[in-house]
Design a protein around this motif. Structure first.
Motif, PDB file in Angstrom:
ATOM      1  N   ARG A 134      -2.414 -16.947  -7.998  1.00 22.08           N
ATOM      2  CA  ARG A 134      -2.735 -18.093  -7.145  1.00 22.08           C
ATOM      3  C   ARG A 134      -4.196 -17.992  -6.720  1.00 22.08           C
ATOM      4  N   LEU A 135      -4.977 -19.001  -7.095  1.00 20.21           N
ATOM      5  CA  LEU A 135      -6.402 -19.062  -6.778  1.00 20.21           C
ATOM      6  C   LEU A 135      -6.657 -20.205  -5.814  1.00 20.21           C
ATOM      7  N   LEU A 136      -7.212 -19.877  -4.669  1.00 18.68           N
ATOM      8  CA  LEU A 136      -7.590 -20.875  -3.671  1.00 18.68           C
ATOM      9  C   LEU A 136      -9.094 -21.120  -3.780  1.00 18.68           C
ATOM     10  N   ILE A 137      -9.480 -22.374  -3.931  1.00 21.80           N
ATOM     11  CA  ILE A 137     -10.889 -22.737  -4.005  1.00 21.80           C
ATOM     12  C   ILE A 137     -11.282 -23.400  -2.693  1.00 21.80           C
ATOM     13  N   GLN A 152      -5.592 -25.237 -17.167  1.00 22.14           N
ATOM     14  CA  GLN A 152      -5.479 -25.398 -18.622  1.00 22.14           C
ATOM     15  C   GLN A 152      -6.598 -24.644 -19.333  1.00 22.14           C
ATOM     16  N   ALA A 153      -7.802 -24.688 -18.768  1.00 23.74           N
ATOM     17  CA  ALA A 153      -8.918 -23.963 -19.372  1.00 23.74           C
ATOM     18  C   ALA A 153      -8.663 -22.457 -19.355  1.00 23.74           C
ATOM     19  N   LEU A 154      -8.032 -21.956 -18.312  1.00 27.40           N
ATOM     20  CA  LEU A 154      -7.753 -20.520 -18.209  1.00 27.40           C
ATOM     21  C   LEU A 154      -6.644 -20.071 -19.150  1.00 27.40           C
ATOM     22  N   ASP A 157      -3.911 -15.025  -4.169  1.00 34.79           N
ATOM     23  CA  ASP A 157      -4.316 -13.723  -4.689  1.00 34.79           C
ATOM     24  C   ASP A 157      -5.834 -13.609  -4.706  1.00 34.79           C
ATOM     25  N   TYR A 158      -6.493 -14.744  -4.949  1.00 37.32           N
ATOM     26  CA  TYR A 158      -7.946 -14.805  -5.020  1.00 37.32           C
ATOM     27  C   TYR A 158      -8.421 -16.040  -4.262  1.00 37.32           C
ATOM     28  N   VAL A 159      -9.619 -15.932  -3.691  1.00 36.49           N
ATOM     29  CA  VAL A 159     -10.229 -17.079  -3.019  1.00 36.49           C
ATOM     30  C   VAL A 159     -11.663 -17.207  -3.521  1.00 36.49           C
ATOM     31  N   LEU A 160     -11.973 -18.338  -4.112  1.00 34.42           N
ATOM     32  CA  LEU A 160     -13.328 -18.625  -4.572  1.00 34.42           C
ATOM     33  C   LEU A 160     -14.055 -19.410  -3.491  1.00 34.42           C
ATOM     34  N   LEU A 189     -14.461 -16.775 -14.782  1.00 34.43           N
ATOM     35  CA  LEU A 189     -13.422 -16.307 -13.879  1.00 34.43           C
ATOM     36  C   LEU A 189     -12.375 -15.411 -14.535  1.00 34.43           C
ATOM     37  N   HIS A 190     -12.060 -15.678 -15.797  1.00 38.82           N
ATOM     38  CA  HIS A 190     -10.892 -15.008 -16.373  1.00 38.82           C
ATOM     39  C   HIS A 190     -10.981 -13.484 -16.346  1.00 38.82           C
ATOM     40  N   PRO A 191     -12.161 -12.858 -16.494  1.00 33.02           N
ATOM     41  CA  PRO A 191     -12.161 -11.389 -16.415  1.00 33.02           C
ATOM     42  C   PRO A 191     -11.845 -10.866 -15.016  1.00 33.02           C
ATOM     43  N   LEU A 192     -11.968 -11.734 -14.008  1.00 32.67           N
ATOM     44  CA  LEU A 192     -11.764 -11.304 -12.622  1.00 32.67           C
ATOM     45  C   LEU A 192     -10.328 -11.503 -12.155  1.00 32.67           C
ATOM     46  N   LEU A 193      -9.567 -12.293 -12.880  1.00 32.54           N
ATOM     47  CA  LEU A 193      -8.218 -12.676 -12.438  1.00 32.54           C
ATOM     48  C   LEU A 193      -7.171 -11.834 -13.147  1.00 32.54           C
TER      49      LEU A 193
END
Length: 209
Positions: A21-24, A47-49, A85-88, A195-199
């Protein structure tokens, strides 16, 4: 039938927990300025991820016009409501355009990173740069906020996507600042690449015997 229903519920539960779960939390650059929410890059990001084998639920809490101070006030409720899980953090442009002292967004972003860490999530910071409306000295001091915070708080720092967009006039609205609808798919792909290497995908909960 009772066992079948149980297994279906358990499968759905495991699938729900398997998605990151990514919160922007951002401003108009992420809110989809003057366009529908489903056209904005955060809506296109999951979709891109997937191309990088990342299953991500994206919650876009960006608000056009928000300063770092506005978002700092909103953040505790957002963390409690969405348990990311992550916040951008894509914030600061409005502080800079209003000529705030760089210390103000730096302090606000530092507090936000601390709140995110305390919640158990990981913060990801985006570099922000502003036009030299207030002179080169101010612009450089403002830009320096982000690598300084990333080092001090030990968080990942993403490049500023607008720098890659603004050189394409056909991707910018008539105000000269905001990406248009045509730019959003490219931004989503660019963000996914960075982003994908960080998630990291969270492990699914183990079944109890």
């Amino acid at each position: 039938m009772r066992w079948l229903s149980f297994l279906l519920v358990l499968t759905c539960s495991l699938q729900a927990h398997s998605a990151t779960r990514l919160l922007i939390v951002g401003d108009s650059l992420s809110a989809g300025y003057q366009m529908s929410a489903d056209q904005a890059w955060p809506s296109l990001l999951p979709q891109a991820l997937q191309k990088y084998n990342r299953s991500v639920t994206v919650v876009n809490a960006s608000v056009s016009g928000d300063t770092t101070g506005n978002s700092l006030v909103r953040l505790p409720q957002l963390l409690q409501q969405h348990t990311p899980d992550y916040v951008l953090l894509e914030l600061g442009a409005n502080d800079g355009l209003r000529g705030f002292s760089p210390q103000i967004p730096q302090q606000n972003l530092a507090q936000m990173i601390d709140l995110i860490t305390q919640s158990g999530a990981q913060a990801i910071l985006m570099q922000i740069r502003i036009p030299p409306n207030y002179g080169q000295r101010y612009s450089k001091a403002f830009a320096a906020i982000y690598p300084t915070l990333a080092t001090e708080k030990k968080v990942s720092l993403l490049p500023f996507f607008l720098e890659q967009v603004i050189v394409r006039p056909e991707w910018i609205k008539s105000d000269g600042l905001h990406p248009n609808e045509q730019a959003q798919p490219w931004i989503a792909e660019w963000m996914a690449q960075h982003l994908h290497p960080l998630l990291e995908q969270p492990a699914a909960p183990e079944m109890q015997s």
